[in-house]
Scaffold this motif. Structure first.
Motif: not given
Length: 843
Positions: A586-600
């Motif tokens: 889903p978009p909110e989770v996808a956005s987190m994983f799409e970007n290096i800065e927000s990927t754990p």
């Protein structure tokens, strides 16, 4: 709120135990506690039918109280006045004149009331009454005599076990795929075993933790399970498990109409195929009236399925659903583990992780109402860390079951202590944010989030004939915790572990603290020394899934890739430049994983392809984190044997020694993992460890550098699984060899721990003896295939690499070490190196 537990005094040395009773030991409480404990005068089980779970509950209460309190309570099936423990369904209570409060029980829920000299255990159904009984016994066994009144309902209706047992045509018992605890308790020589005592005992363990169903055979199913003899045998298995409220189901081979039925096709829309399966379902129901259902693996790992016939996966699942529909409430669990194992790594967009969503998302709403899709917790295959499978967010009109794995296929195969609930809870507590709304995975698989009646849990469990059930006493904490979390996924993993420890080993605070500390450290440590930053478990994925072999991850069609080269590592799963996998969320989770800065950071290499010099949020580079984490994880594993020593004398000698052996083995194998992974990536990247540890082992004496007689030097494959990339083995299969070395100036006079790293290969039981200045320090055998349930290797490699310690040895410069290796069969006494370690030094 957790009830207050009575603190118990140590019971002292216990009689030897082999683990067969697991957490249902019903060990006697201390004498003073037993004398002061008050329980009702009799047991009333409101059903006298011997196959009834309520009748079983009464018998279990009698056994438990006799063991825990040494009180022999009479059991009756007729309601009586006065002091009693009464067990039954809500309806049975009502029919015998018992007045219960207004209850809100669902499914297998129960109500437990302990008040004065009265205990009432009421189930919504008979299983629920049995579960409430086990909860009461668990309290007593832990010395908890608190007065309570509460309801407890399971989180989900489906709480099953998947056995991967095989119907081998030869051998005393059938083998178990990914089984590390001996052969099958269900099958022998292509048939159902005659003696089902262990099957009934297994059902008892399952019932005690609220599990209500089992698939008894491998998902790679043998068609002969459906012959007339074995169908009758399935009826006997169901009979053995029914008194414990456990319903039996089976895995089906999709191609059975052709291979067993001699039809020309297995097309799910072919009328002959439909009629063939209808007939099978009728016969199964005849033998097993309460048949639980079927599990189907299709179009996965080269197996046939509906796609073979240009039909949809829903067509295939519905074929079975319609066949069993007339015979009760049996279900079809259709595995989402569908993927192509011949994909091309040179295609930057190719990604096995995409497969489940690609295959299933357009089928939502097309499955019959008795079909449930079984989804592995991550998109690959039971790795040490994966993101949540995005398929959980796509099946809003279809029931889902989460597939977990108690058997440690990629996580040390029960030879390594790895307490799994912390891993599982990272999955269950993850919020998928479907439609922007809270969507925890645990609420999806409970059926609550999408209002599904069919939902729940399935776990691959490798119970075998070993008396410890899983091959390892400590690994049983995972089985126990699985049942507890399936019942209530919000349960605290530490509290579950402490309950299990009290029930399994006793209530001494040292025992509880020791096992809790080791267990809670174990998953982070294992992740660190096997594969971190989301790179997956860097094991041999084309082989036994056990020891280290990072190069096996690439250059194959299986799709568990790292895409590692001299400069960079990781899968690019972004939408903008990679495989597009991140966009399946889903978009909110996808956005987190799409970007290096927000990927754990702990999933960085799962989602992004980066240079080894990429800086993490910690400030470290990727490669330095690799080096540090592997050293840190292996260092934690070194502490386990020493921690375990704290319980010597508090735990019976038999189980103490068996656990001590495995922890010592794990400590040695963790070093193999550490060195293999670090050497591999140092060799690939040429980037040095900032702390100068990788490739630098000041206390080692390489076997190939020793003076050899009857030994020859060999290269080890993969190279990184041997120190210095070489080892030695005897020149003959029959004649002993010797390897000798004189201690040099590194070794001042002092006390040392001497470790010998060798390869315990399958195919023989070589013997060894270590000498110092002609005096024997000890002997050992290469017999791990007899002592460990892991997948043994016939080669010197990361699977067979191991070590043995001789501690507290006085040694000095000029002393002569000698190892004599006597080959046996195909095991040519292979040696890797000797470490002479100052006390307290980790190699």
């Amino acid at each position: 709120m957790r009830p207050v537990l009575l603190l118990l005094a140590s019971l002292g040395l216990a009689a030897a135990e082999n683990g067969i009773d697991a957490w249902l030991r019903y060990a006697a409480l201390p004498c003073d506690v037993r004398k002061s404990a008050s329980v009702p005068a009799r047991i009333v089980a409101l059903n006298g039918t011997q196959t009834s779970p309520v009748y079983t509950a009464g018998q279990e209460l009698h056994k438990g109280i006799q063991g825990i309190l040494h009180k022999d309570l009479p059991v009756t099936n007729t309601s009586v006045n006065g002091s009693s423990i009464t067990i039954g369904t809500v309806n049975a209570f009502a029919s015998t004149g018992h007045v219960l409060p207004e209850l809100d029980l669902t499914g297998d829920g129960f109500w437990l009331s302990i008040k004065n000299d009265s205990v009432q255990i009421a189930g919504q159904n008979e299983r629920g009454a049995l579960y409430g009984t086990f909860q009461y016994l668990s309290m007593l066994a832990q010395g908890n005599f608190t007065e309570v009144t509460y309801e407890s309902n399971p989180s989900a209706p489906i709480r099953w076990v998947n056995q991967w047992d095989n119907m081998d045509d030869t051998g005393t018992h059938g083998s178990i795929e990914r089984g590390y605890a001996g052969p099958s308790i269900f099958f022998a020589e292509g048939l159902i075993v005659e003696d089902l005592t262990r099957v009934s005992q297994y059902a008892r363990l399952m019932a005690s933790i609220g599990l209500n169903g089992i698939i008894v055979n491998n998902v790679n199913a043998n068609v002969n399970l459906l012959n007339s003899t074995n169908m009758a045998g399935l009826g006997r298995i169901a009979d053995a498990m029914r008194p414990w409220g456990v319903r039996m189901g089976i895995s089906l081979n999709f191609d059975s109409p052709r291979t067993l039925g001699k039809l020309t096709t297995a097309d799910p829309l072919d009328q002959g195929v439909i009629e063939w399966w209808d007939d099978i379902a009728t016969k199964l129901h005849g033998h097993v009236p309460d048949f639980a259902g079927v599990l189907v693996k299709a179009n996965s790992e080269s197996q046939p399925g509906p796609l073979t016939y240009n039909r949809t996966l829903a067509d295939g699942a519905n074929l079975f659903a319609r066949a069993i529909k007339p015979h009760g409430d049996a279900i079809v669990m259709f595995r989402a583990f569908v993927y192509d194992n011949t994909i091309n790594e040179t295609n930057w967009k190719a990604d096995r992780a995409n497969a489940a969503v690609d295959f299933f998302r357009d089928l939502d709403g097309k499955f019959d109402d008795n079909v449930i899709v079984q989804i592995k917790y991550g998109p690959i295959d039971f790795q040490v860390r994966e993101p949540v499978s995005p398929l959980f967010a796509h099946l809003e009109q279809t029931g889902t079951v989460i597939e977990l794995q108690v058997t440690q296929e990629y996580l040390g195969q029960q030879c390594h202590l790895v307490y799994l609930p912390p891993l599982w809870k990272t999955i269950l507590n993850f919020d998928m944010k479907v439609d922007g709304q809270p969507s925890l995975v645990r609420d999806i698989v409970s059926g609550e989030r999408f209002n599904q009646k069919l939902a729940g849990y399935a776990a691959v469990v490798n119970v075998g004939t070993d008396k410890s059930w899983l091959g390892s006493h400590l690994a049983m904490s995972n089985f126990y915790a699985y049942g507890r979390l399936a019942w209530n996924p919000t349960s605290d993993d530490v509290a579950i572990l402490e309950d299990w420890t009290r029930l399994t080993f006793g209530s001494d605070r040292t025992i509880i603290d020791t096992i809790t500390k080791m267990s809670m450290e174990s998953w982070p440590a294992h992740e660190n020394y096997t594969g971190n930053l989301g790179i997956q478990s860097l094991t041999d994925i084309t082989g036994p899934h056990y020891g280290p072999k990072p190069q096996s991850q690439d250059g194959n069609g299986w799709g568990q890739w790292t895409r590692a080269d001299a400069k960079s590592i990781g899968m690019d799963r972004t939408v903008w430049n990679g495989t597009g996998y991140s966009g399946q969320y889903p978009p909110e989770v996808a956005s987190m994983f799409e970007n290096i800065e927000s990927t754990p950071d702990d999933l960085l290499l799962w989602f992004h392809h980066v240079p080894y010099t990429q800086q993490l949020k910690s400030g470290k580079t990727v490669i330095q984190h690799f080096y540090d984490a592997h050293y840190d994880g292996a260092a934690v594993a070194q502490t386990f044997p020493e921690q375990w020593k704290a319980v010597k004398g508090l735990v019976d000698a038999e189980r103490y020694d068996e656990v001590a052996f495995r922890l010592e083995y794990q400590a040695g194998h963790a070093l193999v993992w550490r060195d293999a992974i670090n050497d591999f990536y140092f060799n690939m990247s040429s980037i040095k460890d900032e702390q100068g540890r990788v490739g630098n082992h000041p206390w080692r004496i390489e076997a190939e550098d020793m003076t050899l007689d009857g030994y020859t030097i060999i290269r080890v494959d993969p190279f990184e699984t041997a120190s210095g990339f070489h080892a030695i083995r005897t020149t003959s299969n029959t004649t002993a060899g010797t390897a000798t070395a004189k201690l040099d100036e590194r070794f001042e006079a002092g006390t040392y721990d001497i470790a010998v790293n060798y390869f315990d290969v399958k195919g023989g039981r070589a013997s060894y003896e270590l000498f110092l200045n002609g005096k024997s320090l000890g002997t050992w055998l290469g017999n791990h295939e007899d002592k460990l349930g892991y997948t043994a290797s016939p080669y010197p490699d990361g699977h067979s690499a191991t070590r043995i310690y001789f501690r507290g040895v006085e040694a000095a410069k000029g002393d002569v070490l000698k190892i004599v290796g006597q080959p046996d069969g195909g095991e040519q006494a292979p040696l890797d190196y000797v470490s002479v370690l100052p006390s307290g030094t980790i190699d």
